[in-house]
Write an enzyme that holds these catalytic residues in place. Structure first.
Site, PDB file in Angstrom:
ATOM      1  N   GLU A 435      -0.937 -10.751  -8.099  1.00  0.00           N
ATOM      2  CA  GLU A 435       0.425 -11.258  -7.926  1.00  0.00           C
ATOM      3  C   GLU A 435       1.815 -10.256  -7.288  1.00  0.00           C
ATOM      4  O   GLU A 435       3.141 -10.061  -6.968  1.00  0.00           O
ATOM      5  CB  GLU A 435       1.334 -11.608  -8.623  1.00  0.00           C
ATOM      6  CG  GLU A 435       2.042 -12.903  -8.508  1.00  0.00           C
ATOM      7  CD  GLU A 435       1.361 -14.076  -7.861  1.00  0.00           C
ATOM      8  OE1 GLU A 435       0.664 -14.652  -8.405  1.00  0.00           O
ATOM      9  OE2 GLU A 435       2.489 -14.700  -6.822  1.00  0.00           O
TER      10      GLU A 435
HETATM   11  C1  LIG Z   1      -9.083 -10.978 -10.557  1.00  0.00           C
HETATM   12  C2  LIG Z   1      -8.136 -10.771  -9.446  1.00  0.00           C
HETATM   13  C3  LIG Z   1      -8.044 -12.664  -9.215  1.00  0.00           C
HETATM   14  C4  LIG Z   1      -7.436 -12.525  -7.739  1.00  0.00           C
HETATM   15  N1  LIG Z   1      -6.318 -13.858  -7.976  1.00  0.00           N
HETATM   16  C5  LIG Z   1      -5.764 -14.231  -6.341  1.00  0.00           C
HETATM   17  C6  LIG Z   1      -5.549 -15.265  -6.387  1.00  0.00           C
HETATM   18  O1  LIG Z   1      -5.793 -16.459  -6.515  1.00  0.00           O
HETATM   19  N2  LIG Z   1      -4.674 -15.363  -4.763  1.00  0.00           N
HETATM   20  C7  LIG Z   1      -5.223 -14.562  -4.505  1.00  0.00           C
HETATM   21  O2  LIG Z   1      -4.534 -14.515  -2.797  1.00  0.00           O
HETATM   22  N3  LIG Z   1      -4.978 -12.965  -4.184  1.00  0.00           N
HETATM   23  C8  LIG Z   1      -5.854 -13.113  -5.595  1.00  0.00           C
HETATM   24  N4  LIG Z   1      -6.006 -11.645  -6.143  1.00  0.00           N
HETATM   25  C9  LIG Z   1      -5.703 -10.679  -5.425  1.00  0.00           C
HETATM   26  C10 LIG Z   1      -4.902  -9.198  -5.282  1.00  0.00           C
HETATM   27  O3  LIG Z   1      -3.469 -10.212  -5.441  1.00  0.00           O
HETATM   28  C11 LIG Z   1      -5.250  -8.002  -4.626  1.00  0.00           C
HETATM   29  O4  LIG Z   1      -5.778  -7.919  -5.034  1.00  0.00           O
HETATM   30  C12 LIG Z   1      -3.292  -6.779  -4.170  1.00  0.00           C
HETATM   31  O5  LIG Z   1      -2.367  -8.272  -4.417  1.00  0.00           O
HETATM   32  C13 LIG Z   1      -3.522  -6.342  -3.694  1.00  0.00           C
HETATM   33  O6  LIG Z   1      -4.123  -6.168  -2.300  1.00  0.00           O
HETATM   34  P1  LIG Z   1      -6.087  -5.630  -2.443  1.00  0.00           P
HETATM   35  O7  LIG Z   1      -6.316  -5.629  -3.985  1.00  0.00           O
HETATM   36  O8  LIG Z   1      -6.310  -5.836  -1.479  1.00  0.00           O
HETATM   37  O9  LIG Z   1      -5.152  -3.751  -2.885  1.00  0.00           O
HETATM   38  P2  LIG Z   1      -3.662  -3.113  -1.187  1.00  0.00           P
HETATM   39  O10 LIG Z   1      -3.718  -3.508  -0.500  1.00  0.00           O
HETATM   40  O11 LIG Z   1      -5.082  -2.827  -0.633  1.00  0.00           O
HETATM   41  O12 LIG Z   1      -3.019  -1.484  -2.063  1.00  0.00           O
HETATM   42  C14 LIG Z   1      -4.418  -0.971  -2.456  1.00  0.00           C
HETATM   43  C15 LIG Z   1      -2.749  -0.568  -3.528  1.00  0.00           C
HETATM   44  O13 LIG Z   1      -1.859   0.219  -2.977  1.00  0.00           O
HETATM   45  C16 LIG Z   1      -0.881   0.462  -3.480  1.00  0.00           C
HETATM   46  N5  LIG Z   1       0.036  -0.208  -1.635  1.00  0.00           N
HETATM   47  C17 LIG Z   1      -0.068  -0.521  -0.430  1.00  0.00           C
HETATM   48  N6  LIG Z   1       0.905  -1.396  -0.090  1.00  0.00           N
HETATM   49  C18 LIG Z   1       1.573  -0.132  -0.310  1.00  0.00           C
HETATM   50  C19 LIG Z   1       3.015   0.059  -0.038  1.00  0.00           C
HETATM   51  N7  LIG Z   1       3.077  -0.374   1.246  1.00  0.00           N
HETATM   52  N8  LIG Z   1       3.720   0.903  -0.770  1.00  0.00           N
HETATM   53  C20 LIG Z   1       3.152   0.986  -1.583  1.00  0.00           C
HETATM   54  N9  LIG Z   1       2.142   0.852  -2.480  1.00  0.00           N
HETATM   55  C21 LIG Z   1       1.203   0.561  -1.577  1.00  0.00           C
HETATM   56  C22 LIG Z   1      -1.083  -1.440  -3.947  1.00  0.00           C
HETATM   57  O14 LIG Z   1      -0.059  -1.207  -4.827  1.00  0.00           O
HETATM   58  C23 LIG Z   1      -1.993  -0.751  -4.887  1.00  0.00           C
HETATM   59  O15 LIG Z   1      -2.018  -0.506  -5.932  1.00  0.00           O
HETATM   60  C24 LIG Z   1      -6.599 -11.513  -7.189  1.00  0.00           C
HETATM   61  C25 LIG Z   1      -7.529 -10.030  -7.057  1.00  0.00           C
HETATM   62  C26 LIG Z   1      -8.356 -10.266  -8.894  1.00  0.00           C
HETATM   63  C27 LIG Z   1      -8.813  -8.481  -8.954  1.00  0.00           C
END
Ligand SMILES: Cc1cc2nc3c(=O)[nH]c(=O)nc-3n(C[C@H](O)[C@H](O)[C@H](O)COP(=O)(O)OP(=O)(O)OC[C@H]3O[C@@H](n4cnc5c(N)ncnc54)[C@H](O)[C@@H]3O)c2cc1C
Length: 586
Positions: A435
């Site tokens: 989220e």
């Molecule tokens: C158990 C689980 C349930 C989930 N449920 C859902 C769901 O129901 N629906 C759905 O759509 N998604 C879901 N997700 C996905 C989740 O919302 C994403 O994993 C999350 O939004 C982060 O995206 P990412 O994993 O691609 O990380 P990335 O976007 O690659 O980010 C990696 C890290 O870099 C940081 N970061 C990235 N960009 C920036 C920036 N511009 N400035 C500062 N920091 C930054 C982030 O804070 C993070 O710590 C789920 C994930 C898990 C593990």
């Protein structure tokens, strides 16, 4: 095995003595007296304690299984889901026009905390359903509302939110799922979504997926994203379930916690969907329900902390180790209980002060949503939009920390699965990530919310705190222990905001390097404000509950609130210490 006790008295205190939800100007609801809320919370508490909590460890151990394209949830989940569903709890705060009970969101929040504390993984199946309901309710056509809302409200169908793709999580502008317009007004969706919570399971007849996708030819980046409703079974004109849609769960993820909730790879292979709202305005549609969804995730951090604290505090009273340095508390026994040791007390007080302050804060934010949605209060809308990243980021970061502190109190037994605390740690961890990861919440707070509407919401927040301090300045019971520290913390927050204003435009890195500190500084001021309000209310009472409230508040103000000074110092150090090294040095 962890046993859950619903915090009914604490909730009643926060709702009625502090926030005064019985006053219809607060909740927009005229029947919210103590007896009425007590009846709802007692019943919800019973279900949380007797139906949901006993399945928490079972769900953790069994997890979900994918068999021939169908996800099997852990034993007992279906029956418990049906108890919640048939009791009308899923639609507690939903629109009566679609079968909901029309309660204010603040009641949904109080009930939600207990459900999440008892069983976070199971609660998510209807938590996401509520998210889908809110998006369709706010942006769907009359047909979409009539087709989907009654079934989502009753829980016969459940919902999901499909944003994430393998190469795009935070940066949704990169998403690739395509939606091809068809002559009949529908769209065919093709692409892969990952990490979709509750994407497939055996709890409901149909699953209503809300999917972000791009219509070919639209603008690049986030401006070209549209939102679609894509049901697992296509719904016929008469509302009956039709053929299976061209979508499937390809895999469920192995993960650290919330094992009872299926986290699915969802494949869309020309699945039929209908557009929600306008073309290319999908992100806006998705984001209108973000305040609720993010407050819901903040609540997960708080609820896991509250559940873990219950185990840790009981353990600390029971477990005999060592002697009190002053006087033996259990002279006839072989040792004193852990709770005599000041360092164990410190850890328990950290948790208690955070949980009770955080609970009041989450409920306050929920009343602001009610004031916005029910009474059209634009002032409340601006304030809750500002506070949402704080609720999400602060309550989940600190909530996780509290579960670890609870684990520490159990020593080695905290690391062993038998006591249930390690599950709270594992389950709480995800709330900091999904989220919108907490780093992105901080970015939202500093980059967007602080300057939103010419800075009016943040100024309004400062005014609220200042007015409270001024109105109570003559009260010597409050001034030194509560009002003075709150004033100092609020000054730190203002100084941090001024630093961003002075430096942010010419050097955005200076603001962003301090963004997580700012979110935490803000969170502390919010909890400090809530504690000052709680102390004022508790000073009106005279029993042990009220004395404990004031003492716990004093602890927050003396031991936790001073963290604002550290956060301010870090913020004022600017970008240099953070950005000094080239990427190759890492
Ligand atoms: C158990 C689980 C349930 C989930 N449920 C859902 C769901 O129901 N629906 C759905 O759509 N998604 C879901 N997700 C996905 C989740 O919302 C994403 O994993 C999350 O939004 C982060 O995206 P990412 O994993 O691609 O990380 P990335 O976007 O690659 O980010 C990696 C890290 O870099 C940081 N970061 C990235 N960009 C920036 C920036 N511009 N400035 C500062 N920091 C930054 C982030 O804070 C993070 O710590 C789920 C994930 C898990 C593990």
């Amino acid at each position: 095995m962890a046993v859950y006790t619903p915090p009914l008295r604490d909730m009643a205190f926060a709702l009625h003595d502090v926030l005064r939800v019985q006053d219809s100007a607060v909740s927009g609801y005229s029947d919210l007296d103590r007896d009425f809320t007590a009846a709802i919370l007692e019943e919800a508490g019973k279900i949380a304690r007797d139906v949901l909590a006993p399945l928490n460890a079972i769900g953790d151990r069994m997890g979900c299984r994918l068999e021939n394209g169908v996800v099997r949830t852990p034993t007992g989940f279906k029956a418990a889901f049906d108890t919640v569903r048939t009791g009308g709890w899923i639609g507690l705060d939903c629109d009566p026009e679609y079968g909901g009970q029309g309660m204010p969101y603040v009641m949904g929040t109080a009930v939600g905390e207990m459900q999440v504390a008892a069983n976070m993984a199971l609660n998510m199946y209807w938590g996401l359903t509520h998210g889908a309901y809110s998006a369709i309710h706010a942006h769907g056509s009359a047909d979409q509302k009539a087709t989907y809302l009654p079934k989502l409200v009753s829980g016969e169908w459940t919902g999901t939110m499909n944003l994430t793709e393998p190469h795009c999580g935070t940066d949704l502008g990169l998403l690739r799922t395509r939606a091809e317009p068809q002559a009949d007004g529908t769209y065919l969706l093709t692409g892969q979504k990952i990490f979709i919570s509750a994407g497939e399971h055996d709890l409901s007849e149909n699953i209503v997926h809300l999917v972000l996708a791009k219509i070919p030819g639209g603008p690049a980046g986030v401006k070209g994203i549209s939102l679609f409703v894509v049901p697992k079974f296509i719904v016929k004109d008469d509302g009956a379930l039709g053929p299976r849609n061209a979508l499937s769960c390809g895999k469920i993820e192995e993960k650290m916690g919330i094992h009872g909730n299926s986290t699915c790879v969802m494949n869309y292979d020309g699945a039929t969907g209908s557009l929600i709202g306008e073309e290319h305005k999908g992100l806006r549609a998705m984001f209108t329900m973000m305040n609720e969804a993010r407050i819901g995730v903040g609540l997960q951090g708080l609820a896991q902390a509250a559940a873990a604290y219950q185990v840790a505090s009981a353990y600390a009273r029971d477990r005999l180790q060592g002697r009190a340095v002053s006087e033996a508390a259990n002279p006839d026994g072989p040792a004193d209980p852990l709770i005599v040791h000041p360092d164990v007390r410190r850890a328990l007080m950290d948790q208690k002060a955070f949980i009770e302050g955080g609970r009041a804060f989450a409920l306050w934010a929920a009343t602001l949503i009610d004031a916005d949605v029910r009474a059209g209060d634009r002032h409340a809308a601006g304030l809750v939009s500002l506070l949402t990243p704080v609720v999400k980021g602060f309550l989940t970061d600190k909530g996780f920390e509290c579960t670890v502190q609870a684990q520490q109190i159990l020593g080695g037994h905290g690391y062993i699965e038998e006591w249930g605390v390690s599950q709270f740690v594992r389950d709480a961890r995800i709330a900091m990530i999904y989220e919108g990861a907490n780093g992105v919440q901080a970015l939202d707070l500093v980059g967007r919310k602080l300057a939103a509407d010419g800075g009016k919401p943040v100024m309004a927040f400062f005014e609220i705190v200042k007015a409270f301090i001024k109105a109570n300045d003559g009260d010597e019971r409050l001034r030194p222990g509560f009002l003075d520290p709150l004033k100092a913390a609020s000054k730190d927050l203002q100084a941090a905001a001024m630093f961003f204003m002075a430096n942010g435009i010419k050097n955005p890195n200076a603001a962003l390097a301090g963004s997580s500190d700012f979110l935490h500084l803000f969170g502390h001021v919010c909890l400090g404000y809530m504690w000052a309000r709680m102390a004022k209310a508790a000073l009106e009472g005279s029993d042990d509950f009220h004395h404990a409230k004031v003492a716990t508040g004093r602890y927050y103000m003396a031991r936790l609130l001073p963290a604002t000074g550290l956060h301010l110092a870090r913020i004022q150090s600017g970008a240099d210490p953070v950005m000094a090294l080239p990427a190759e040095a890492f």
